[in-house]
Design a protein around this motif. Structure first.
Motif, short mmCIF file in Angstrom:
data_model
loop_
_atom_site.label_atom_id
_atom_site.label_comp_id
_atom_site.label_asym_id
_atom_site.label_seq_id
_atom_site.Cartn_x
_atom_site.Cartn_y
_atom_site.Cartn_z
N VAL A 85 31.83 -80.99 -60.97
CA VAL A 85 32.79 -79.98 -61.42
C VAL A 85 32.21 -78.58 -61.24
O VAL A 85 32.88 -77.67 -60.71
N HIS A 86 30.97 -78.39 -61.65
CA HIS A 86 30.31 -77.09 -61.53
C HIS A 86 30.24 -76.67 -60.06
O HIS A 86 30.55 -75.53 -59.71
N ALA A 87 29.84 -77.59 -59.19
CA ALA A 87 29.72 -77.29 -57.76
C ALA A 87 31.08 -76.93 -57.16
O ALA A 87 31.18 -75.99 -56.35
N ALA A 88 32.12 -77.66 -57.53
CA ALA A 88 33.46 -77.38 -56.99
C ALA A 88 33.95 -76.00 -57.40
O ALA A 88 34.45 -75.23 -56.57
N ILE A 89 33.77 -75.67 -58.67
CA ILE A 89 34.20 -74.36 -59.15
C ILE A 89 33.41 -73.25 -58.46
O ILE A 89 33.98 -72.25 -58.00
#
Length: 135
Positions: A85-89
């Motif tokens: 999730v962090h990487a996608a954002i």
């Protein structure tokens, strides 16, 4: 490769990734465009220092999980999911106004590497179904 050797690799990966998380601040000093989202020194951003604190805490807990990964599966899966999730954002935001695409070479791939390696090792090591170590 046997499940027991994959289990050992999982333990090593937890220690390595935990160490990298503890080293987030020095990484931002050495390569700011790959790790920090603000100009200037890392300590000049309250936001970044909060992230450093969160990742340092997670790093210590990953070290602890390395002793018996099967007893800490929820923490490991949290690390996997939150990293994706962090990487996608961050990947989306790196293309936004005023942001640097340097993150696509630094923290975005690092977070995806954490997610892929930990999930593959948990699934292939049998850590989720080990019966010789009760949770």
């Amino acid at each position: 490769m046997t499940p027991s050797s994959r289990y050992r690799l999982l333990q090593i990966a937890l220690v390595v990734f935990g160490t990298v998380m503890l080293l987030l601040y020095p990484l931002a000093v050495v390569w700011p465009s790959g790790w920090a989202w603000h100009p200037g020194a890392p300590h000049q951003s309250d936001y970044f220092m909060m992230i450093v604190g969160l990742y340092a805490t997670l790093g210590v807990f990953l070290w602890n999980a390395a002793r018996r990964p099967e007893a800490h599966l929820s923490l490991i899966w949290f690390t996997v999911c939150s990293s994706v999730v962090h990487a996608a954002i961050m990947a989306v935001q790196s293309f936004g106004d005023g942001h640097d695409t340097g993150h696509l070479l630094g923290d975005v791939p690092a977070l995806l590497l954490v997610a892929v390696v930990l999930s593959a090792l948990v699934l292939s090591s049998g850590a989720g179904r080990r019966s010789d170590h009760p949770a």
